[in-house]
Scaffold this active site. Structure first.
Site, mmCIF file in Angstrom:
data_model
loop_
_atom_site.group_PDB
_atom_site.id
_atom_site.type_symbol
_atom_site.label_atom_id
_atom_site.label_comp_id
_atom_site.label_asym_id
_atom_site.label_seq_id
_atom_site.Cartn_x
_atom_site.Cartn_y
_atom_site.Cartn_z
ATOM 1 N N CYS A 115 46.628 34.677 37.263
ATOM 2 C CA CYS A 115 45.511 33.743 37.114
ATOM 3 C C CYS A 115 45.798 32.289 37.459
ATOM 4 O O CYS A 115 45.056 31.701 38.238
ATOM 5 C CB CYS A 115 44.977 33.802 35.689
ATOM 6 S SG CYS A 115 44.125 35.338 35.372
HETATM 7 P P1 NAD Z 1 42.786 43.860 38.209
HETATM 8 O O1 NAD Z 1 42.924 43.734 39.663
HETATM 9 O O2 NAD Z 1 43.967 44.194 37.340
HETATM 10 O O3 NAD Z 1 41.656 44.954 37.887
HETATM 11 C C1 NAD Z 1 40.432 45.096 38.562
HETATM 12 C C2 NAD Z 1 40.040 46.568 38.509
HETATM 13 O O4 NAD Z 1 38.696 46.720 38.993
HETATM 14 C C3 NAD Z 1 40.920 47.470 39.405
HETATM 15 O O5 NAD Z 1 41.445 48.515 38.611
HETATM 16 C C4 NAD Z 1 39.940 47.979 40.479
HETATM 17 O O6 NAD Z 1 40.258 49.296 40.917
HETATM 18 C C5 NAD Z 1 38.634 47.947 39.720
HETATM 19 N N1 NAD Z 1 37.435 47.892 40.587
HETATM 20 C C6 NAD Z 1 37.208 47.077 41.652
HETATM 21 N N2 NAD Z 1 35.976 47.313 42.164
HETATM 22 C C7 NAD Z 1 35.406 48.277 41.393
HETATM 23 C C8 NAD Z 1 34.152 48.940 41.416
HETATM 24 N N3 NAD Z 1 33.207 48.655 42.319
HETATM 25 N N4 NAD Z 1 33.919 49.901 40.486
HETATM 26 C C9 NAD Z 1 34.870 50.207 39.576
HETATM 27 N N5 NAD Z 1 36.081 49.610 39.512
HETATM 28 C C10 NAD Z 1 36.343 48.659 40.407
HETATM 29 O O7 NAD Z 1 42.157 42.502 37.726
HETATM 30 P P2 NAD Z 1 42.313 41.767 36.290
HETATM 31 O O8 NAD Z 1 43.640 41.128 36.147
HETATM 32 O O9 NAD Z 1 41.831 42.676 35.224
HETATM 33 O O10 NAD Z 1 41.259 40.583 36.499
HETATM 34 C C11 NAD Z 1 39.878 40.842 36.641
HETATM 35 C C12 NAD Z 1 39.146 39.513 36.691
HETATM 36 O O11 NAD Z 1 39.322 38.810 35.464
HETATM 37 C C13 NAD Z 1 39.613 38.570 37.789
HETATM 38 O O12 NAD Z 1 38.529 37.845 38.256
HETATM 39 C C14 NAD Z 1 40.582 37.656 37.059
HETATM 40 O O13 NAD Z 1 40.695 36.401 37.683
HETATM 41 C C15 NAD Z 1 39.915 37.528 35.707
HETATM 42 N N6 NAD Z 1 40.831 37.255 34.592
HETATM 43 C C16 NAD Z 1 42.044 37.855 34.531
HETATM 44 C C17 NAD Z 1 42.864 37.599 33.435
HETATM 45 C C18 NAD Z 1 44.226 38.241 33.328
HETATM 46 O O14 NAD Z 1 45.003 37.804 32.492
HETATM 47 N N7 NAD Z 1 44.556 39.237 34.115
HETATM 48 C C19 NAD Z 1 42.430 36.752 32.405
HETATM 49 C C20 NAD Z 1 41.165 36.180 32.496
HETATM 50 C C21 NAD Z 1 40.362 36.443 33.604
#
Ligand code: NAD
Length: 455
Positions: free
Chosen positions: A278
């Site tokens: 992030c």
């Molecule tokens: P990630 O990449 O780990 O997970 C995203 C998931 O979504 C993947 O498993 C992917 O296969 C799935 N996906 C994508 N398109 C899809 C669809 N159409 N249908 C079903 N599944 C689908 O991402 P993350 O780390 O969980 O982050 C997600 C969001 O949250 C990002 O925007 C990130 O910036 C934000 N965020 C992340 C954190 C963190 O600590 N990781 C904290 C706050 C906010």
């Protein structure tokens, strides 16, 4: 109880789904990656987060948490849809393709749905994206106007490594709303958490997320810049400097005479740089967003520049300690970007290890949880040796480098290092050790302090 669909089960989506189910909601998670889906279907968590797998199993057994591939079906069943798909770097800052694809699929399902429902964007997106990109996508694919369905921005502030605890005990819930009805729908989901709920417009909620991450990154780079200044002269230790700055009651108030030591002070600490999915990504996105609008965010750029340089400190120490790294066995303790997680995204270890290999070192790594993920992803095909324990990694190494601040590494005594290492060189990239104590036994190098009288 609200019927909720969570789209995407990465770090954020899975924690959100499990956390909402634990609060009594009925949750269906949608995941399109079949490998992740298969793991979840067996009741296992595909990521490491403390207590996540146990709670996942509990909510599955209670029947209030399911995972599936079928997004349409999930939307048709739900009153609220929370979108948690990834928003990685893109040519103009953020790659919105997964989010736009999800919005298109959600919209198609909304077209078939008679019942009013709310779509909440939890993915991090730059200010105005939800209104200018996601809203038109939803309207076009659903054939409905916003208002006929609800739309919110619901940023997530969880910290990996304590994600479930953060989700279950949030310090604030931010709800950016298209209209009052949208916000009311989402507020109902979060009321059981008992945290303050801040309602804003869509763009404000989007910016709050970036501002929070920029502040944290700023504190870390500030600490690292000071560390590098302190290290210019002997015996000036940044840990003592920042530790004392942190006693200011405006930063560290007293309760019944005792400092409360708020968590924010842990960001006022020097190290070999921040990583994770992030902080850097969101800063890059905000910088691109600003530049696109003819504003040069000099401070934000400096935060990233300092951070990009910081892992190099480790290499500078090593190059100073050993005439050449060719053929040298270097133990790297820690791969995850921080303790408590197996997430390697943008971890300083991934900057340091290739540089060591380039210089001909033999690298042996140990991390308590992140090694399987490293082997499958970030270090796939990279020639490093995986040790079974920290002690195994250290054995007969020419130098040890601590990259992740896992608590178990803090317990390694100077005598342990001395016993295992072939040459007693320790590079402390996380300020885990007491310099004077360790420098008595070892050639000890640490970020933010240059010892005047090394042994
Ligand atoms: P990630 O990449 O780990 O997970 C995203 C998931 O979504 C993947 O498993 C992917 O296969 C799935 N996906 C994508 N398109 C899809 C669809 N159409 N249908 C079903 N599944 C689908 O991402 P993350 O780390 O969980 O982050 C997600 C969001 O949250 C990002 O925007 C990130 O910036 C934000 N965020 C992340 C954190 C963190 O600590 N990781 C904290 C706050 C906010």
């Amino acid at each position: 109880m609200t019927r909720i669909a969570v789209v995407g089960t990465g770090y954020v989506g899975l924690v959100t789904g499990v956390g909402l189910a634990a609060q009594g909601h009925d949750v269906v998670c949608v995941e399109k990656d079949v490998t992740i889906l298969r793991v979840l279907e067996t009741g296992q968590a595909p990521i490491y987060e403390p207590n996540l797998e146990a709670l996942l199993q509990q909510v599955r057994e209670k029947g209030c948490f399911r995972v599936q591939r079928d997004l349409r079906d999930a939307i048709l069943q739900s009153e609220v849809t929370i979108v948690c798909v990834g928003t990685p770097d893109g040519p103009d800052g953020v790659n919105l393709s997964a989010l736009r694809e999800a919005a298109g699929e959600i919209g198609k399902a909304l077209r078939e749905k008679a019942e009013y429902s709310v779509v909440a964007v939890k993915s991090t997106v730059p200010p105005t994206t939800t209104e200018s990109v996601i809203l038109p996508d939803l309207e076009e694919s659903s054939g409905r106007r916003a208002g006929e369905f609800g739309l919110c921005v619901n940023p997530e502030f969880l910290r990996e490594g304590q994600a479930l605890a953060d989700f279950l005990q949030p310090d604030r819930i931010v709800i950016g709303e298209w209209d009052r009805r949208s916000g009311d729908g989402l507020e109902g989901v979060y009321r059981p958490f008992g945290a303050p709920i801040i309602r804003t417009n869509l763009a404000t909620a989007e910016m709050i997320k970036y501002a929070s991450n920029a502040l944290l990154a700023n504190l870390i780079s500030f600490s690292n810049e000071l560390a590098n200044l302190c290290a210019i002269v002997p015996d000036l230790d940044v840990a003592q400097v920042l530790g004392t700055v942190g006693q200011d009651q405006r930063l560290n108030p007293r309760l019944r005479g005792q400092p409360v030591n708020p968590e924010i002070l842990s960001y006022l600490a020097a190290g070999c740089g921040f990583g994770g999915s992030c902080l850097s990504k969101d800063l890059r996105a905000l910088i691109a967003w600003a530049r696109h609008r003819a504003y040069n965010p000099a401070l934000l750029s400096a935060i990233l520049d300092i951070n990009a340089r910081q892992p190099m400190q480790i290499l500078t120490f090593l190059e100073g300690a050993l005439p050449s790294l060719q053929g040298k066995r270097i133990a790297v303790l820690g791969l995850a970007f921080k303790p408590g997680t197996d997430d390697l995204r943008e971890s300083p270890a991934l900057v340091i290890i290739p540089k060591l290999l380039e210089q001909g070192a033999h690298v042996v790594v140990y991390d308590p949880v992140a090694m399987p993920k490293a082997q499958q992803t970030a270090l796939r095909g990279v020639l490093v040796e995986y040790a079974r324990s920290a002690q195994d990694a250290l054995r007969e190494a020419d130098a040890a480098v601590v990259v992740t601040g896992w608590p178990e590494f803090a317990n390694i005594s100077p005598q342990d290092f001395r016993r295992e290492l072939r040459t007693p060189i320790l590079i402390d990239g996380r300020r885990l050790y007491e310099p004077v104590l360790y420098a008595r036994e070892l050639r000890y190098f640490a970020i933010g302090v240059k010892l005047g009288h090394p042994t």
